[in-house]
Scaffold this active site. Structure first.
Site, PDB file in Angstrom:
ATOM      1  N   GLU A  24       0.837  -1.199   0.000  1.00 44.96           N
ATOM      2  CA  GLU A  24       0.000   0.000   0.000  1.00 44.96           C
ATOM      3  C   GLU A  24       0.873   1.251   0.000  1.00 44.96           C
ATOM      4  O   GLU A  24       2.085   1.184   0.254  1.00 44.96           O
ATOM      5  CB  GLU A  24      -0.915   0.004   1.226  1.00 44.96           C
ATOM      6  CG  GLU A  24      -0.174   0.130   2.543  1.00 44.96           C
ATOM      7  CD  GLU A  24      -1.121   0.295   3.725  1.00 44.96           C
ATOM      8  OE1 GLU A  24      -1.484   1.443   4.006  1.00 44.96           O
ATOM      9  OE2 GLU A  24      -1.480  -0.715   4.355  1.00 44.96           O
ATOM     10  N   LYS A 158      -5.128  -3.307  13.833  1.00 45.84           N
ATOM     11  CA  LYS A 158      -4.512  -2.236  14.611  1.00 45.84           C
ATOM     12  C   LYS A 158      -4.989  -2.313  16.059  1.00 45.84           C
ATOM     13  O   LYS A 158      -6.167  -2.522  16.333  1.00 45.84           O
ATOM     14  CB  LYS A 158      -4.843  -0.875  14.000  1.00 45.84           C
ATOM     15  CG  LYS A 158      -4.212  -0.661  12.632  1.00 45.84           C
ATOM     16  CD  LYS A 158      -4.507   0.726  12.094  1.00 45.84           C
ATOM     17  CE  LYS A 158      -3.808   0.962  10.768  1.00 45.84           C
ATOM     18  NZ  LYS A 158      -4.420   0.236   9.635  1.00 45.84           N
TER      19      LYS A 158
END
Length: 303
Positions: A24, A158
């Site tokens: 990404e 996360k």
């Protein structure tokens, strides 16, 4: 027709059938300051090359979807201002209007599928935010994993998220969640958590075989490979828990909501850990890139 361009390195890999790993670009534009962002981007690409695969950093630049960036383009993106953060909802609009945007997990998966890239390395996926039962704040990453056939290597979700609810949504959507070489689901900056991963695999070849078997069974979607951060780089979860709680309380007091929550929390945790969270983040991204390379090579052998 989709305006799409391949870097010279990726174009050569496509011709030869070499293993390719997608990366990404939001880590470059939204994750770190310059010049650290370009240094880390190059490190991660070199980690993939060192393991025998080819890196393909993905971004939209002036309305063209780039699969792999030349070094000069990496440098330009690292210093660019006002770059959009692209997910499934706004990727097409950015391309159609000639914009420039960095890809999140969801957008990178879409681009990887278009380019025939089966493996993607990232830091951590998005998921269900704490308090989502009121805010309905759930990342598009989870739905993307349910429908786009790409194996995503991450250090879990996360740590600022409601990880238990994130795993529940992935289960509901039929996404395989595979812990690598351990039973516990890794907690991003920490190697372990109290949550058991639904699946465990110890060998990149097994993960590659499972990826191909899903396609043969006609099952939609990809796989999440949860790769624990190297032991020497982790921040133990017992130490992190009160820090994350403090950051969350600060965000609530400041009235931070929506898309502003994640960047606020990550910055606040960076401050509270005196920079250790960023050091750990870099270590886990590089570790994920190395594992993704091994999986991509196994897939290339079976092609």
């Amino acid at each position: 027709m989709i305006p799409i361009a391949y870097s010279a390195e990726v174009a050569a890999a496509r011709k030869s059938g070499a293993a390719v790993v997608a990366l990404e670009s939001t880590i470059i534009t939204h994750g770190m300051p310059y010049p650290q962002n370009i240094e880390v981007a190059r490190q991660v690409e070199d980690d993939i090359r060192a393991n025998g695969a080819v890196p393909a950093t993905i971004a939209v630049i002036d309305g063209t979807l780039h699969i792999g960036l030349e070094d000069a383009q990496l440098g330009q993106l690292a210093q660019a201002k006002g770059v959009a953060k692209l997910s499934r909802a706004d990727m097409a609009a950015c391309i159609a209007t000639g914009g420039t945007g960095a890809t999140t997990v969801a957008a990178t998966m879409i681009a990887a599928r278009l380019a025939g890239i089966a493996v993607f390395a990232t830091g951590g996926i998005g998921g269900v935010h704490k308090g989502a039962e009121n805010s309905f704040d759930i990342s598009a990453d989870l739905m993307e994993l349910a429908q786009t056939p790409v194996t995503v290597v991450a250090a879990g979700a996360k740590a600022i998220l409601d990880v238990e609810k994130t795993l529940e949504v992935l289960e509901t959507q039929g996404v395989p969640v595979i812990a690598y070489q351990q039973d516990a689901f890794p907690a991003f900056w920490s190697r372990g958590s109290k949550l058991k991963a639904p699946l465990r695999m110890d060998d990149p070849a097994q993960i590659a075989t499972a990826h191909l078997m899903r396609a043969q069974l006609g099952l939609p979607g990809g796989q999440l490979v949860a790769n624990p951060i190297p032991q020497e780089s982790e921040i133990p979860s017992a130490e992190l828990a009160p820090i994350i709680a403090t950051a969350q309380a600060d965000a609530n007091r400041a009235g931070i909501t929506g898309k502003g929550v994640t960047p606020y929390l990550l910055q606040r945790i960076f401050e509270l850990t005196e920079g250790r969270s960023l050091t750990a983040n870099i270590a886990l991204v590089r570790n994920n890139a190395r594992l993704a390379s091994l999986i991509a090579i196994e897939l290339s052998k079976k092609a």
